[in-house]
Each structure stands twice: as C-alpha cells, then as structure tokens.
Design a protein around this motif. Structure first.
Motif, mmCIF file in Angstrom:
data_model
loop_
_atom_site.group_PDB
_atom_site.id
_atom_site.type_symbol
_atom_site.label_atom_id
_atom_site.label_comp_id
_atom_site.label_asym_id
_atom_site.label_seq_id
_atom_site.Cartn_x
_atom_site.Cartn_y
_atom_site.Cartn_z
ATOM 1 N N ALA A 194 35.493 43.006 29.685
ATOM 2 C CA ALA A 194 36.389 42.923 30.838
ATOM 3 C C ALA A 194 36.703 41.468 31.166
ATOM 4 O O ALA A 194 35.805 40.619 31.201
ATOM 5 C CB ALA A 194 35.762 43.605 32.045
ATOM 6 N N VAL A 195 37.979 41.168 31.410
ATOM 7 C CA VAL A 195 38.392 39.795 31.736
ATOM 8 C C VAL A 195 38.784 39.649 33.202
ATOM 9 O O VAL A 195 38.567 38.604 33.804
ATOM 10 C CB VAL A 195 39.535 39.322 30.817
ATOM 11 C CG1 VAL A 195 39.059 39.226 29.382
ATOM 12 C CG2 VAL A 195 40.750 40.236 30.912
ATOM 13 N N VAL A 196 39.405 40.682 33.762
ATOM 14 C CA VAL A 196 39.730 40.668 35.194
ATOM 15 C C VAL A 196 39.518 42.063 35.760
ATOM 16 O O VAL A 196 39.555 43.060 35.038
ATOM 17 C CB VAL A 196 41.194 40.227 35.479
ATOM 18 C CG1 VAL A 196 41.445 38.806 35.033
ATOM 19 C CG2 VAL A 196 42.184 41.186 34.837
ATOM 20 N N SER A 197 39.293 42.118 37.050
ATOM 21 C CA SER A 197 39.218 43.381 37.780
ATOM 22 C C SER A 197 40.450 43.477 38.674
ATOM 23 O O SER A 197 40.833 42.489 39.314
ATOM 24 C CB SER A 197 37.951 43.443 38.634
ATOM 25 O OG SER A 197 37.907 44.636 39.401
ATOM 26 N N VAL A 198 41.091 44.635 38.686
ATOM 27 C CA VAL A 198 42.312 44.800 39.474
ATOM 28 C C VAL A 198 42.173 45.976 40.433
ATOM 29 O O VAL A 198 41.393 46.894 40.212
ATOM 30 C CB VAL A 198 43.550 45.013 38.569
ATOM 31 C CG1 VAL A 198 43.782 43.817 37.681
ATOM 32 C CG2 VAL A 198 43.406 46.283 37.729
ATOM 33 N N GLU A 199 42.961 45.908 41.488
ATOM 34 C CA GLU A 199 42.981 46.972 42.488
ATOM 35 C C GLU A 199 44.409 47.488 42.607
ATOM 36 O O GLU A 199 45.353 46.713 42.761
ATOM 37 C CB GLU A 199 42.513 46.430 43.835
ATOM 38 C CG GLU A 199 42.614 47.428 44.981
ATOM 39 C CD GLU A 199 42.323 46.759 46.315
ATOM 40 O OE1 GLU A 199 43.197 46.806 47.202
ATOM 41 O OE2 GLU A 199 41.240 46.171 46.458
ATOM 42 N N THR A 200 44.568 48.812 42.516
ATOM 43 C CA THR A 200 45.875 49.431 42.694
ATOM 44 C C THR A 200 45.844 50.288 43.940
ATOM 45 O O THR A 200 44.833 50.345 44.649
ATOM 46 C CB THR A 200 46.247 50.305 41.492
ATOM 47 O OG1 THR A 200 45.418 51.488 41.487
ATOM 48 C CG2 THR A 200 46.042 49.552 40.180
ATOM 49 N N ASP A 201 46.962 50.972 44.204
ATOM 50 C CA ASP A 201 47.004 51.857 45.363
ATOM 51 C C ASP A 201 46.077 53.043 45.199
ATOM 52 O O ASP A 201 45.748 53.714 46.170
ATOM 53 C CB ASP A 201 48.439 52.354 45.583
ATOM 54 C CG ASP A 201 48.967 53.100 44.376
ATOM 55 O OD1 ASP A 201 49.226 52.439 43.360
ATOM 56 O OD2 ASP A 201 49.127 54.333 44.457
#
Length: 450
Positions: free
Chosen positions: A35-42
């Motif tokens: 994993a390189v980044v963690s993202v948040e969606t709706d």
C-alpha cells in the motif's frame, strides 16, 4: 523504468477520493502490492497498492487532497527485473497475436465486412460531420476571442471510433461524437458514452437554474466545502428524488411488548457483544416481511422494462456519523437471529462512525431502515435509496391512551413512515406491507410463525 501508480476505480459510482494518509516516502524501496496511500471515499476507506516493486521516485499528492479516479499519486522507479519480465511478456504476447492473426484469415474477412458496414454509415454521416466540424470550428474561434484560455474542446480532426448504431443514436440525441472520450476498447465510443454525455448536458442546464444570490450583501457569511460523503449524498438523493415517483405511507404500532422484551433480554445480548435495540428487532421483522412481499425486495429496470426480484435479503441500516449519513448493509438478514443481528449492527455502526467500512459492507442492499427515534420527531418521509424501491422510517415512540377491553390503557406507540416506488408498488400493496409490520411489532411470535 518509471511507472505511475494511479487511483483505481475503488467502487461503482465513485469518481473522487480524499488522500487520508500517505504510507510511503520518497526513496523508499517497496514491494509489489504494498500500500502506498490510503484514501477515503463517500462509501468507505481503502488502500492503493503498488503495481510493481521498486523505489519511490516522487509523491504527487498530499494528505487531504481530493483526487479523481485515474490520478497519479506516486511515481515509481521499477526494478530492472520487473522491466525485463514485462518486456518479455509483451514480446511473447505480440508473437502470439501475430501467430493467431496469421492462422485466422476468416477474422480479417469479418473485419473487412464490419469496416464496409461502418463506411457505408459514415458516408451517410459525412455531411452531418462536416456541418458539426464547421460549427465546432466557429464555436472554437468565438471562444478564443472571448477567452484565450478556453482550448479544452476536442479537435475536429480527431478520428472518431464508433459503430453505425452509436452514430445513429448520437444523431438522434444531437450529440457531437467529437466531444466524447470513448470508454470502449481502444477508445471506441459506446451507446453509454453518448447517453451519459446527453444526461450531463441536461444536468448542466438544470444547474444554471440553481444559481444562488450573493448572500454577503445582507450580512456576514461563511463557506465550507462539502466532504465526499455529503457530496455523494447530495448527488444520490437528487437522482433518487428526480427518478423515483414516491408514495408515503404512515402507520403506528403498539410496541409495549417489544420494549418489555428488550428490557428482559438486553443483558444476554450485551454478553454476546451487541446491544438489543428496536432497530435489530425491526431488521428481523422486515427481513421476514420481504419474503411475504417480494416486490419490496426488488428493483426496476425501466430501460429493459423489467422487474428484478432478488432471492437474497440484504438490508441497509442508516448510521449518522460526523461526516454524514452512511448506510452499511446487513447481508442475509433473514438467516440470522435477533441476537446475531444485534451484534452485527453494533459492529458495523461503530465501523461507520470510525470510517473503517469496506466497499463490500456498503454494497448489495435491497431495502433500507432509518431510525430517528433516538433523536425525536413524530414522523418523516425518507427518500428511497436508488436502485432500491422502498425504505422504512422509524420515529420516536410516545405514550398514548389506547382503548383495550372497555377501558383506556397507557401504551407505547411507535410512528412508522414507509416510502416506496409507485412504478413497482401499488398503494394497496404498500398499505398491506406497513400493516404487516405493525402487527409483527405488536405480536412478533405470530408474525414469525406465519
């Protein structure tokens, strides 16, 4: 060789995400799938994995950035072995394709026929395309005079890849194919691309009617950006309200017996790690009702003029969080006990509030329950969550006098609000459904027995 790590299509209908955490630093050596980044969606949070092993050359985003699907987040200097393997695979694939092509002359003949058919259709479109090219050129020149920076339109000389059927649809909908980016193989324009472009034009026209006045003329104001959850809720609810003809049905149920049941069995459920609530009991009751009334467990496809009856019972439970409303799904609710449902609802609600819901926990729901009883109010009209066809709203119970056996008795009365899609569900069926729920709350043993 440098490789770009991009934001993937995290879940259906999600176009943007917020970078919640950067998990690597420039100069780090990482493995494939790390994993390189963690993202948040709706809908949920997710980690973006590396597509190869190598060294992090550049990080293109910062925490808090809003990025679109397909945006580059990390530039990776891939390992030499990765590059060599990729070149070997590419070379092998090319040789295989060449060999298959040599052995399949009939496919070429078929392609010639397809090209001939498309050419015939293109001949019919030639005058129309020339006209569109001329209009595009004139419009472009006019825009340059007004604003020299407005140069984002597609050049009229670009080749358009589309089947005869798609070209006919574009003419009927008055869509200029040269303005579209094809989502099909090799950039080919599909019917969906044409329809989506037409719909987006309509939305842009409607949005011009929503222009707000300058409120600062009358006093001090403050503006705040909507987060992803709020933006998605606004978009989804607008689409649901505009596309679904809602009917609202109201009812009341005597839950005095249910409240006594909750008090009696609460300790047992708490030992199992859950909390016995009206929501968990209603989830079991609704799951049973959906077997009795299958249209409430369906979706409607107006394009195909079909009703899709689902054989599984998945129920969304609305959860209020600091960032907005989330509706995680309880899968196969009809196959679980009230104790199991109580534990699962408590767990999934905590995940929603802490932003740890997965995509799988947000997808696949057939029917929704929204309980505002803990907040108050006598009734409300919830909006159906597309592509579902119904939602049950629960308000705060209150003590009312009820005439029983010749005298009035104080009873706990629960207000119910049922919203449903009138294209699929008639009023008589809607009334029968909410009546069944009322009776099940008043005498759950008889309802579950039947």
């Amino acid at each position: 060789m440098a490789k770009e790590i991009k934001i993937p299509q995290i879940s259906e209908g999600v176009d943007t995400a917020i970078i919640s955490e950067i998990l690597v630093a420039e100069g780090d050596t990482i493995e494939e799938d790390q994993a390189v980044v963690s993202v948040e969606t709706d809908k949920a949070t997710a980690e973006v994995p590396s597509i190869a092993a190598g060294t992090v050359k550049e990080i293109k985003v910062s925490e808090g950035d809003e990025v679109k699907v397909g945006a580059v987040v990390v530039i990776l200097e891939a390992d030499e072995e990765e590059d060599e393997q990729e070149e070997e695979n590419t070379s092998s694939d090319d040789e295989k394709e060449t060999e298959e092509a040599d052995q399949a002359p009939s496919d070429e003949e078929k392609e010639d026929e397809d090209e001939k058919e498309e050419t015939d259709d293109n001949d019919d479109d030639e005058e129309e395309n020339k006209k569109e090219d001329k209009e595009s050129s004139e419009d472009s020149e006019e825009k340059k005079q007004k604003d020299s920076s407005s140069t984002s339109t597609k050049k009229s000389s670009d080749k358009v890849y589309a089947s005869p059927g798609v070209r006919r649809l574009a003419r009927e909908l008055e869509v200029n194919l040269q303005e579209l980016e094809g989502s099909g193989e090799s950039g080919r324009i599909t019917e969906k691309d044409v329809k989506n472009h037409k719909n987006s034009d309509g939305q842009k026209t409607n949005s011009s009617l929503e222009k707000l006045p300058d409120f600062s003329k009358w006093g001090a104001i403050e503006t705040k950006k909507l987060n992803n959850i709020k933006k998605a809720t606004a978009k989804n609810m607008t689409a649901s309200w505009q596309s679904i003809p809602h009917v609202f049905q109201f009812g009341e149920a005597d839950i005095s017996g249910i409240e006594a049941y909750i008090e009696k069995h609460q300790e047992k459920v708490e030992k199992a790690g859950g909390k016995l609530t009206l929501t968990s009991i209603l989830t079991k009751i609704v799951a049973t009702a959906l077997h009795q009334f299958p249209k409430f467990n369906a979706s409607i496809d107006m394009e195909k003029e079909e009703m899709i009856l689902k054989k599984y019972i998945n129920i969304n439970i609305a959860v209020a969080t600091e960032k907005g409303l989330l509706v995680p799904v309880i899968k196969n609710a009809d196959q679980k006990s009230i104790k199991d449902l109580s534990v699962e609802i408590a767990e999934i609600a905590e995940k929603a509030r802490s932003g740890k819901l997965s995509n799988e926990e947000m997808e696949g729901g057939n029917f929704s329950i929204s309980n505002l009883g803990g907040i108050g109010g006598t009734n409300f009209t919830p909006i159906v969550y597309h592509p579902q066809v119904a939602i049950l709203g629960i308000s705060k119970a209150s003590t009312k006098p009820v005439y029983i056996n010749g005298k009035f008795e104080p009873r706990s009365i629960l207000p119910l609000s049922l919203s449903y899609d009138h294209r699929l569900i008639d009023g008589s069926v809607g009334a029968a459904f909410i009546n069944w729920i009322e009776k099940a709350l008043e005498d759950p043993y008889e309802a579950l027995l039947n």
